[in-house]
Design an enzyme around this catalytic site. Structure first.
Site, PDB file in Angstrom:
ATOM      1  N   ASN A 295      36.275  41.101  42.745  1.00  0.00           N
ATOM      2  CA  ASN A 295      36.687  40.713  43.649  1.00  0.00           C
ATOM      3  C   ASN A 295      35.763  39.617  44.266  1.00  0.00           C
ATOM      4  OD1 ASN A 295      39.518  41.064  43.899  1.00  0.00           O
ATOM      5  ND2 ASN A 295      39.110  43.308  44.095  1.00  0.00           N
TER       6      ASN A 295
ATOM      7  N   GLU B  32      36.370  48.575  36.345  1.00  0.00           N
ATOM      8  CA  GLU B  32      35.138  48.362  36.589  1.00  0.00           C
ATOM      9  C   GLU B  32      34.733  49.842  37.332  1.00  0.00           C
ATOM     10  OE1 GLU B  32      34.140  44.530  39.258  1.00  0.00           O
ATOM     11  OE2 GLU B  32      35.698  45.701  39.907  1.00  0.00           O
TER      12      GLU B  32
HETATM   13  N1  CAA Z   1      53.358  47.544  31.747  1.00  0.00           N
HETATM   14  C1  CAA Z   1      53.306  47.266  30.558  1.00  0.00           C
HETATM   15  N2  CAA Z   1      53.459  46.170  29.845  1.00  0.00           N
HETATM   16  C2  CAA Z   1      53.544  45.113  30.473  1.00  0.00           C
HETATM   17  C3  CAA Z   1      53.544  45.181  31.949  1.00  0.00           C
HETATM   18  C4  CAA Z   1      53.603  46.104  32.544  1.00  0.00           C
HETATM   19  N3  CAA Z   1      53.519  46.203  34.059  1.00  0.00           N
HETATM   20  N4  CAA Z   1      53.422  43.797  32.438  1.00  0.00           N
HETATM   21  C5  CAA Z   1      53.695  43.078  31.168  1.00  0.00           C
HETATM   22  N5  CAA Z   1      53.486  43.852  30.042  1.00  0.00           N
HETATM   23  C6  CAA Z   1      53.564  43.608  28.759  1.00  0.00           C
HETATM   24  C7  CAA Z   1      54.514  42.509  28.316  1.00  0.00           C
HETATM   25  O1  CAA Z   1      55.505  43.630  27.686  1.00  0.00           O
HETATM   26  C8  CAA Z   1      54.048  41.746  27.278  1.00  0.00           C
HETATM   27  O2  CAA Z   1      53.967  42.663  25.829  1.00  0.00           O
HETATM   28  P1  CAA Z   1      53.519  41.868  24.385  1.00  0.00           P
HETATM   29  O3  CAA Z   1      52.226  41.181  24.686  1.00  0.00           O
HETATM   30  O4  CAA Z   1      53.500  42.896  23.571  1.00  0.00           O
HETATM   31  O5  CAA Z   1      54.680  40.826  24.312  1.00  0.00           O
HETATM   32  C9  CAA Z   1      52.566  41.361  27.699  1.00  0.00           C
HETATM   33  O6  CAA Z   1      52.431  42.345  28.720  1.00  0.00           O
HETATM   34  C10 CAA Z   1      52.709  40.129  28.399  1.00  0.00           C
HETATM   35  O7  CAA Z   1      53.752  39.910  29.400  1.00  0.00           O
HETATM   36  P2  CAA Z   1      54.848  38.891  29.563  1.00  0.00           P
HETATM   37  O8  CAA Z   1      55.136  38.367  28.214  1.00  0.00           O
HETATM   38  O9  CAA Z   1      55.939  39.591  30.157  1.00  0.00           O
HETATM   39  O10 CAA Z   1      54.239  37.717  30.537  1.00  0.00           O
HETATM   40  P3  CAA Z   1      53.066  36.945  30.459  1.00  0.00           P
HETATM   41  O11 CAA Z   1      52.514  36.770  29.044  1.00  0.00           O
HETATM   42  O12 CAA Z   1      53.348  35.866  31.607  1.00  0.00           O
HETATM   43  O13 CAA Z   1      51.834  38.104  31.012  1.00  0.00           O
HETATM   44  C11 CAA Z   1      50.590  39.192  32.595  1.00  0.00           C
HETATM   45  C12 CAA Z   1      51.780  38.911  32.234  1.00  0.00           C
HETATM   46  C13 CAA Z   1      49.934  40.072  31.598  1.00  0.00           C
HETATM   47  C14 CAA Z   1      50.761  39.730  34.062  1.00  0.00           C
HETATM   48  C15 CAA Z   1      49.634  37.949  32.605  1.00  0.00           C
HETATM   49  O14 CAA Z   1      50.265  36.820  33.626  1.00  0.00           O
HETATM   50  C16 CAA Z   1      48.320  38.093  33.181  1.00  0.00           C
HETATM   51  O15 CAA Z   1      47.333  38.472  32.633  1.00  0.00           O
HETATM   52  N6  CAA Z   1      48.039  37.464  34.588  1.00  0.00           N
HETATM   53  C17 CAA Z   1      46.978  37.640  35.223  1.00  0.00           C
HETATM   54  C18 CAA Z   1      46.893  39.155  35.787  1.00  0.00           C
HETATM   55  C19 CAA Z   1      45.550  39.650  36.452  1.00  0.00           C
HETATM   56  O16 CAA Z   1      44.787  38.559  36.833  1.00  0.00           O
HETATM   57  N7  CAA Z   1      45.493  40.963  36.914  1.00  0.00           N
HETATM   58  C20 CAA Z   1      44.252  41.285  37.855  1.00  0.00           C
HETATM   59  C21 CAA Z   1      44.851  41.074  39.234  1.00  0.00           C
HETATM   60  S1  CAA Z   1      43.665  41.587  40.395  1.00  0.00           S
HETATM   61  C22 CAA Z   1      43.693  43.364  40.393  1.00  0.00           C
HETATM   62  O17 CAA Z   1      44.599  43.922  39.819  1.00  0.00           O
HETATM   63  C23 CAA Z   1      42.722  44.105  41.046  1.00  0.00           C
HETATM   64  C24 CAA Z   1      42.054  43.594  42.434  1.00  0.00           C
HETATM   65  O18 CAA Z   1      41.557  44.269  43.003  1.00  0.00           O
HETATM   66  C25 CAA Z   1      42.905  42.908  43.371  1.00  0.00           C
END
Ligand code: CAA
Length: 284
Positions: free
Chosen positions: A191, A153
């Site tokens: 948010n 954003e």
């Molecule tokens: N760094 C690099 N790569 C990462 C990583 C990190 N920290 N975390 C996960 N990955 C990668 C994994 O290696 C994996 O790669 P591939 O697709 O190539 O296999 C991919 O991301 C997916 O990870 P996982 O297979 O381990 O796990 P998952 O499929 O359960 O995904 C997740 C994990 C991406 C976190 C997913 O659960 C997700 O999208 N969750 C929601 C996250 C979200 O909503 N975030 C926003 C929060 S709000 C915010 O941040 C702002 C605020 O102001 C509060």
């Protein structure tokens, strides 16, 4: 405006992720935090996450090494900001701390440098007003995990110039991200919508509508969310969720944003989610 050197203030979850993506996009990055230990933990996380990308063959060993090699560390903000074309602030979500950091950055960063904040809810206009360069202050709000989530954003404060906005938008695209322009209203778009949903899930838990696992199952299986709202709250940090709800409640002045008492209670008890080992769920 040509942005080369990027300084990231704060080596925590968001800060190290932001440093990671800028370094991966070829920019020299200076990561600043208050102690060598915090900096070491931040760089260790970058290394771990680059390791995942290497394992999944998303990057080569050379890219891995070059990215790490572009991240320098400083414990003094003045020295860390001195060479910056862009500073991204990612310190704790408290107005008093951000105010102090912005005043120091205004003093020590080059006068042409852009000062961006990764704040999730604090006003960019207000941060700009702490400096003598409000036109060069902008929001750059990344999402956790930063190397994975494509949204940024870009928040325009009242004084943010078009040139600064365009520079930061182009830079986000250079990082391979998808920038979205948002105005400087409490919680921006992300948010304003996400936190009331999480807060409502906590009310459902408090009122006994369902237990924590079932609430999350409804949202993952019924709405195809990658994480249920309570798991996501633990991932974000319950203290961060509470502080964002408080900003929405105070600044929009509507009781529909009142933080759930159970959220307050968890934060008071130090159950902050994943980072403290316990929130709505327990972590090993
Ligand atoms: N760094 C690099 N790569 C990462 C990583 C990190 N920290 N975390 C996960 N990955 C990668 C994994 O290696 C994996 O790669 P591939 O697709 O190539 O296999 C991919 O991301 C997916 O990870 P996982 O297979 O381990 O796990 P998952 O499929 O359960 O995904 C997740 C994990 C991406 C976190 C997913 O659960 C997700 O999208 N969750 C929601 C996250 C979200 O909503 N975030 C926003 C929060 S709000 C915010 O941040 C702002 C605020 O102001 C509060």
């Amino acid at each position: 405006m040509n942005i080369q050197h990027v300084t990231v203030v704060g080596a925590g979850t968001m800060g190290n992720g932001i440093a990671h993506v800028f370094a991966q996009a070829g920019r020299p990055v200076t990561l600043v935090d208050q102690s060598k230990e915090l900096l070491a933990a931040g760089v260790e996380t970058i290394e771990k996450n680059l390791g995942r990308q290497l394992e999944k063959e998303k990057i080569t060993q050379e890219e891995h090494d070059q990215t790490l090699g572009r991240v320098a560390r400083r414990i003094d903000l003045a020295g860390g900001a001195a060479e910056a074309d862009l500073v991204v602030e990612a310190v704790t979500e408290q107005e008093s701390v951000k105010k102090e950091v912005f005043r120091a950055l205004d003093e020590h960063a080059p006068s042409e440098a852009i000062l961006a904040s990764n704040t999730s809810s604090i006003s960019i206009t207000w941060l700009g007003a702490q400096t003598e360069r409000a036109g060069r202050v902008v929001g750059m709000h990344f999402f956790n995990p930063v190397p994975v989530m494509s949204l940024v954003e870009i928040v325009r404060g009242l004084e943010t110039t078009d040139a600064v906005y365009d520079t930061v938008e182009g830079l986000a695209e250079d990082l391979g991200k998808d920038p979205v322009e948002v105005a400087d209203f409490p919680g921006f778009v992300s948010n304003r919508i996400l936190m009331p949903m999480i807060n409502e899930a906590i009310f459902c838990l408090m009122e006994g509508v369902a237990d924590a696992e079932d609430i999350d199952t409804v949202m993952t299986l019924g709405m195809n969310h990658p994480m249920g709202p309570l798991t996501l709250a633990d991932f974000i940090g319950l203290d961060v969720c509470l502080s964002i709800m408080e900003v929405l409640h105070t600044q929009l002045g509507d009781d529909k944003y009142r933080p759930c008492p159970l959220l307050r209670q968890k934060v008071t008890a130090g159950h902050l989610g994943r980072k403290s080992g316990q929130g709505f769920f327990r972590y090993g």
